[in-house]
Scaffold this motif. Structure first.
Motif, PDB file in Angstrom:
ATOM      1  N   VAL A  49      25.102  28.943 -33.467  1.00 53.84           N
ATOM      2  CA  VAL A  49      26.057  28.341 -34.401  1.00 53.84           C
ATOM      3  C   VAL A  49      26.116  26.831 -34.197  1.00 53.84           C
ATOM      4  CG1 VAL A  49      28.497  28.182 -35.011  1.00 53.84           C
ATOM      5  CG2 VAL A  49      27.443  30.421 -34.658  1.00 53.84           C
ATOM      6  N   PHE A  50      26.158  26.388 -32.945  1.00 53.76           N
ATOM      7  CA  PHE A  50      26.169  24.951 -32.677  1.00 53.76           C
ATOM      8  C   PHE A  50      24.914  24.290 -33.235  1.00 53.76           C
ATOM      9  CE2 PHE A  50      29.395  23.577 -29.360  1.00 53.76           C
ATOM     10  CZ  PHE A  50      30.275  24.617 -29.623  1.00 53.76           C
ATOM     11  N   ASP A 125      40.166  25.072 -35.072  1.00 55.61           N
ATOM     12  CA  ASP A 125      39.713  25.315 -36.443  1.00 55.61           C
ATOM     13  C   ASP A 125      38.529  26.267 -36.549  1.00 55.61           C
ATOM     14  OD1 ASP A 125      37.772  23.738 -35.368  1.00 55.61           O
ATOM     15  OD2 ASP A 125      37.941  22.102 -36.814  1.00 55.61           O
ATOM     16  N   SER A 126      38.200  26.957 -35.459  1.00 58.47           N
ATOM     17  CA  SER A 126      37.084  27.892 -35.522  1.00 58.47           C
ATOM     18  C   SER A 126      37.336  29.101 -34.632  1.00 58.47           C
ATOM     19  CB  SER A 126      35.770  27.209 -35.114  1.00 58.47           C
ATOM     20  OG  SER A 126      35.800  26.834 -33.754  1.00 58.47           O
ATOM     21  N   MET A 127      36.497  30.129 -34.811  1.00 56.94           N
ATOM     22  CA  MET A 127      36.686  31.389 -34.111  1.00 56.94           C
ATOM     23  C   MET A 127      35.329  32.073 -33.931  1.00 56.94           C
ATOM     24  SD  MET A 127      38.908  34.612 -35.509  1.00 56.94           S
ATOM     25  CE  MET A 127      38.101  34.464 -37.102  1.00 56.94           C
ATOM     26  N   TYR A 128      35.154  32.707 -32.805  1.00 59.59           N
ATOM     27  CA  TYR A 128      33.968  33.519 -32.533  1.00 59.59           C
ATOM     28  C   TYR A 128      34.443  34.909 -32.144  1.00 59.59           C
ATOM     29  CZ  TYR A 128      31.592  29.018 -32.218  1.00 59.59           C
ATOM     30  OH  TYR A 128      31.109  27.764 -32.492  1.00 59.59           O
ATOM     31  N   ILE A 129      33.783  35.924 -32.670  1.00 60.00           N
ATOM     32  CA  ILE A 129      34.145  37.305 -32.350  1.00 60.00           C
ATOM     33  C   ILE A 129      32.895  38.080 -31.956  1.00 60.00           C
ATOM     34  CG2 ILE A 129      35.028  39.484 -33.280  1.00 60.00           C
ATOM     35  CD1 ILE A 129      36.835  37.933 -35.111  1.00 60.00           C
ATOM     36  N   GLN A 130      33.013  38.846 -30.895  1.00 61.99           N
ATOM     37  CA  GLN A 130      31.951  39.771 -30.482  1.00 61.99           C
ATOM     38  C   GLN A 130      32.518  41.180 -30.525  1.00 61.99           C
ATOM     39  OE1 GLN A 130      29.322  39.262 -26.788  1.00 61.99           O
ATOM     40  NE2 GLN A 130      30.712  40.879 -26.139  1.00 61.99           N
ATOM     41  N   THR A 131      31.882  42.052 -31.325  1.00 63.79           N
ATOM     42  CA  THR A 131      32.285  43.452 -31.381  1.00 63.79           C
ATOM     43  C   THR A 131      31.095  44.305 -30.942  1.00 63.79           C
ATOM     44  OG1 THR A 131      31.572  44.025 -33.624  1.00 63.79           O
ATOM     45  CG2 THR A 131      33.650  42.820 -33.413  1.00 63.79           C
ATOM     46  N   THR A 132      31.267  45.603 -30.985  1.00 61.40           N
ATOM     47  CA  THR A 132      30.177  46.498 -30.606  1.00 61.40           C
ATOM     48  C   THR A 132      28.956  46.294 -31.489  1.00 61.40           C
ATOM     49  OG1 THR A 132      31.793  48.147 -29.906  1.00 61.40           O
ATOM     50  CG2 THR A 132      29.533  48.908 -30.238  1.00 61.40           C
ATOM     51  N   HIS A 137      31.451  34.422 -36.878  1.00 59.68           N
ATOM     52  CA  HIS A 137      31.930  33.046 -36.714  1.00 59.68           C
ATOM     53  C   HIS A 137      32.729  32.670 -37.943  1.00 59.68           C
ATOM     54  CE1 HIS A 137      32.315  28.905 -35.754  1.00 59.68           C
ATOM     55  NE2 HIS A 137      31.494  28.474 -36.697  1.00 59.68           N
ATOM     56  N   SER A 138      33.904  32.101 -37.724  1.00 56.72           N
ATOM     57  CA  SER A 138      34.749  31.658 -38.821  1.00 56.72           C
ATOM     58  C   SER A 138      35.267  30.264 -38.517  1.00 56.72           C
ATOM     59  CB  SER A 138      35.924  32.632 -39.009  1.00 56.72           C
ATOM     60  OG  SER A 138      36.766  32.197 -40.056  1.00 56.72           O
TER      61      SER A 138
END
Length: 214
Positions: A49-50, A125-132, A137-138
């Motif tokens: 993402v970066f 102002d941003s978010m990272y999510i890891q699920t199964t 990225h938002s």
């Protein structure tokens, strides 16, 4: 340039959302979803993402746009920046679907598991999510207008736009090797959470034949 941007296109988000926060101020929540299998771990996803943040905003705002080359400025220090970010991050262990419903109600989290414990990292102002199954990225950014007309990327003049139909089809995921599609005279496997293969699930939901068979 087209060769370089292909590295992003090969791992572009499988599913995107763009919802206006305040249309008068032209802000929007941008969200991209990738399969977890595409990255070895959360650190690698954040580094991705970066590296390609410059094209994520225009791509999510309008996936069919063809002027991405003009936005493409990959970050050569992405790994170092991501490592520093992750060192200072404070991950939450929570259910991502519930968290989004409470803190980002405009985001459609219906595809997320309602009972899993996921990893959520949030900053201003941003978010990272890891699920199964997913990496998400938002971020909040300007709401961009789609270009008119769509210029073509060199070498991709005949490439099909990454349309809403394509997003839906790809989002269905792999077909089973052991459980067959319920449709008569179909030798394909079912997709997860359906009794049909990808083309027949598409047809069942959309009410028209799938334009894709891969």
């Amino acid at each position: 340039m087209s060769t370089q941007i292909q590295k992003f296109l090969d791992q572009r988000p499988l599913f995107t959302q763009c919802h206006a926060v305040d249309r008068d101020a032209d802000f929007a929540i941008h969200l991209g979803v990738w399969r977890r299998s595409e990255f070895p771990d959360l650190n690698a996803f954040v580094a991705f993402v970066f590296r390609y943040s410059s094209v994520l905003q225009p791509y999510i705002a309008e996936p069919d746009r063809r002027d991405l080359a003009s936005w493409f400025h990959p970050d050569s220090n992405a790994e170092e920046s991501a490592a520093s970010y992750m060192t200072n991050a404070s991950p939450l262990s929570t259910n991502a679907r519930d968290w989004l419903a409470k803190h980002a109600a405009t985001v459609d989290g219906g595809f997320l598991d309602s009972s899993s414990i996921d990893t959520v990292i949030v900053d201003n102002d941003s978010m990272y999510i890891q699920t199964t199954e997913w990496y998400i990225h938002s971020f909040v950014a300007d709401l961009l207008d789609a270009p008119e007309p769509f210029p073509q990327l060199d070498g991709h003049e005949n490439e099909e736009p990454w349309s809403e139909d394509r997003n839906f089809y790809e989002f269905l995921g792999p077909e089973s090797d052991s459980v067959s599609c319920k449709r008569d005279v179909c030798d394909r496997g079912r997709v997860k959470h359906s009794v049909f293969c990808r083309p027949h699930h598409f047809e069942n939901v959309k009410g028209r034949p799938s334009p894709y068979t891969h």
